[in-house]
Write an enzyme that holds these catalytic residues in place. Structure first.
Site, mmCIF file in Angstrom:
data_model
loop_
_atom_site.group_PDB
_atom_site.id
_atom_site.type_symbol
_atom_site.label_atom_id
_atom_site.label_comp_id
_atom_site.label_asym_id
_atom_site.label_seq_id
_atom_site.Cartn_x
_atom_site.Cartn_y
_atom_site.Cartn_z
ATOM 1 N N GLU A 1 41.503 47.302 61.465
ATOM 2 C CA GLU A 1 40.772 46.502 60.468
ATOM 3 C C GLU A 1 41.545 46.495 59.155
ATOM 4 O O GLU A 1 42.055 47.524 58.714
ATOM 5 C CB GLU A 1 39.383 47.078 60.220
ATOM 6 N N PRO B 1 43.232 42.438 49.807
ATOM 7 C CA PRO B 1 43.602 43.160 48.579
ATOM 8 C C PRO B 1 43.203 42.371 47.334
ATOM 9 O O PRO B 1 42.920 41.170 47.389
ATOM 10 C CB PRO B 1 45.135 43.276 48.695
ATOM 11 N N LYS B 2 43.236 43.049 46.198
ATOM 12 C CA LYS B 2 42.783 42.424 44.949
ATOM 13 C C LYS B 2 43.897 41.736 44.183
ATOM 14 O O LYS B 2 43.629 40.979 43.245
ATOM 15 C CB LYS B 2 42.123 43.480 44.060
ATOM 16 N N ALA C 1 21.920 38.877 60.994
ATOM 17 C CA ALA C 1 23.079 38.585 61.844
ATOM 18 C C ALA C 1 22.645 37.816 63.082
ATOM 19 O O ALA C 1 23.386 36.964 63.589
ATOM 20 C CB ALA C 1 23.772 39.893 62.232
#
Length: 627
Positions: A21, A25-26, A131
């Site tokens: 997984e 990222p920022k 879900a």
């Protein structure tokens, strides 16, 4: 390929698989670093990877981009997370459409966590509450195109601790179309196995994939365990507490604990392990190494083709590519991403559609100027350039502008010849040795189905000084088995190829199949590669300040030298290409480029303008092209 089919095959074969997984990222640099890590982790052999979805789609576009890159560029079977949090139906439709266009056929359908500024989870107007609702919608809209995974909670979740209620919810999700379960992280393996037995007793028969969080540091281990409310077995605490201030020792001890947990699950018939990597590789790889699940050196790797396949929507059947992009896979995918069809069984006509422009993402030179100068230094002479190329071949440098990865074992039979050429001022870009019928299971050269045999023609591509090109072409023309293409940055193409059609340089023969020819040399694609190759060299020059000797040196090579590729069509010949260069070199290369003198068997060769000949390019015949 659907994940349920991969899991079913693992169960049938008794060979466990694993998956990773990743999360968005920022920062832009973080994204590029993650793509590089994905590229490396591909070689570990994951069955699939999944990419998380930010709460409320806060990183939704980046998730979609990452799915596209993983699927089409890196050839990783990808599962996209999709949540209900702050997701109106229109947002869900857009996400599913993007996944479909990328060739992604797997979705992990989740309710999702509430946004950080909300304490409780709330459905948006026109959105989905559970879900279960999302699963039903995906099935209704896309039928069986998407394989749908669902979440399982062996130790409860934030807003529901009743195990019977959670089991009922899981059964409903599976009955609605969920075909596999991925669990929340845990460390209590006995509790997990008991929970699996309860799932089976409740009629949940789909594969259950345990979520595993490797241990990176002691502080992170405790933080993540507290965040997910998972129980830490006492013997784990006893093993980790004494070494908690030594990160390396924590990873080493943690590797053993996590691997022990995984072995116990495999022994109980769990044939898939899903690793929450936290976008890091080391701790996950340590566990896989401990389990013996990573490829061993000298062990055959399963490669359908000699190059990495893309799993994009329209590229899954692609099985022919030009050899020129052998070391720049991502660039080739980027420059051909707008093609409506891709070569399957034969190359066809590459004039239409055309190759993409050179300003697209993933095509130019990677890295900042500072990073590239640190990597390749500040060359002041051709000797410095030669040293860079030679160090790359010797394994001291991880890349060149034209090669994104280190030299592979494939080059071993010709490595010394390549080093010798470079030491004589002949700068090699791409190469492959001849291969005469090795088994498709061969650890180095093998590819394709079992029971087959693969072949290669010797191939060499290099940059050659203009003072040597005439002599080299003259020598090639005297060899019946040799064909070439040569071109300067702004010059006309020169070739002795009998046509501008494809020439297969790699092929395979397999039981019950037609001959497969996955790698070719061809006129139009070489001209497209020529532009890229000289662009990369120019990018390298531009890493250095204007007017600097390093910039002038590299620009001089790019503006004046020839890019030439040579094929020895006699695949029995192992050294014929290298024999062309006997006695051929440049000298006086310690000073400026203009001072370099060519030497042929101790003599100065005739100038380029004296070479006569007729060459074909793009279906047209050029006479006396060098006069």
């Amino acid at each position: 390929m659907h994940i349920k089919d991969k899991l079913a095959e693992a169960h049938r074969s008794g060979k466990p698989v694993f998956s990773f997984e990743f999360f968005p990222p920022k920062t832009a640099q973080g994204v590029q670093n993650l793509y590089d890590r994905m590229d490396r982790m591909h070689d570990l052999g994951p069955a699939f990877v999944d990419v998380t979805w930010g709460a409320g789609g806060s990183s939704s576009q980046l998730t979609c981009e990452m799915v596209h890159v993983a699927q089409t560029v890196h050839g990783l079977e990808t599962c996209m997370h999709l949540t209900c949090t702050d997701m109106a139906k229109e947002k869900v439709d857009h996400a599913l459409e993007e996944a479909h266009k990328a060739g992604c056929t797997n979705i992990l359908a989740l309710r999702g966590d509430p946004p950080r500024d909300n304490e409780k989870w709330q459905a948006v107007e026109g959105g989905f509450r559970y879900a279960l609702d999302l699963i039903k919608y995906i099935k209704e809209k896309y039928n069986d195109h998407f394989d749908i995974g669902v979440a399982g909670y062996p130790e409860g979740c934030d807003d529901e601790q009743d195990p019977e209620v959670l089991m009922s919810h899981l059964k409903q999700k599976v009955d609605a179309g969920g075909t596999f379960v991925v669990t929340q992280m845990f460390y209590d393996v006995d509790n997990f196995l008991a929970w699996v037995d309860k799932c089976r007793a409740n009629g949940i028969t789909v594969p259950i994939v345990p979520g595993i969080m490797p241990i990176h540091t002691h502080a992170a281990f405790l933080r993540r365990a507290n965040w997910s409310n998972c129980k830490i077995p006492q013997h784990w605490t006893d093993a980790l507490e004494p070494v908690k201030n030594d990160d390396a020792e924590v990873r080493e001890v943690g590797k053993g604990l996590v691997a022990e947990m995984c072995r116990k699950m495999i022994d109980h018939g769990i044939m898939a392990l899903h690793f929450y990597t936290m976008n890091l590789a080391q701790s996950t790889k340590m566990v896989l190494d401990e389990l013996g699940m990573t490829p061993k050196e000298g062990t055959p790797t399963k490669k359908p083709l000699p190059w990495r396949q893309s799993l994009g929507l329209s590229r899954r059947e692609e099985d022919v590519r030009p050899v020129f992009w052998k070391n720049r896979h991502k660039s080739y995918v980027a420059r051909t991403q707008d093609w409506d069809e891709f070569p399957n069984g034969r190359w066809g006509d590459s004039r239409s559609p055309a190759f993409g422009e050179l300003d697209a993402y993933n095509i130019g030179l990677k890295g900042t100027n500072e990073q590239n100068i640190k990597l390749w230094g500040k060359p002041e002479s051709l000797k410095d350039i030669v040293d860079i190329f030679t160090r790359f071949l010797e394994g001291d440098l991880k890349s060149l502008p034209w090669s994104e990865a280190p030299v592979t074992d494939e080059a071993a039979p010709i490595k010394n010849d390549l080093i010798d050429l470079n030491r004589r001022g002949l700068l090699t870009i791409t190469s492959q040795p001849s291969v005469n019928g090795v088994k498709s299971s061969d650890a180095v050269h093998g590819w394709g189905p079992p029971g087959g045999y693969v072949y290669q023609k010797a191939y060499l591509e290099l940059l050659v000084s203009p003072s040597l090109i005439a002599e080299l072409i003259d020598r090639i023309d005297r060899q019946e088995s040799m064909t070439f293409y040569a071109v300067a940055k702004d010059g006309e193409l020169q070739t002795n190829a009998p046509s501008d059609g494809p020439n297969a340089v790699t092929w395979g023969v397999f039981p019950g199949k037609e001959i497969v020819q996955p790698t070719i040399v061809e006129t139009i694609s070489f001209l497209a590669w020529k532009d890229e190759a000289f662009r990369l060299g120019t990018d390298w020059a531009n890493c250095h300040p204007a007017g600097s000797s390093s910039r002038q040196l590299i620009e001089g090579i790019m503006n004046n030298w020839y890019l030439i590729n040579i094929v020895d069509n006699d695949f029995h010949s192992t050294r014929g290409i290298f024999e062309l260069f006997e006695g051929l070199q440049v000298e006086n290369w310690n000073g400026p480029l203009d001072d370099i003198k060519p030497v042929v068997n101790g003599n100065t060769p005739r100038p380029v303008a004296e070479l006569n000949g007729t060459y074909q390019a793009n279906g047209e015949v050029y006479g006396e092209v060098l006069n």
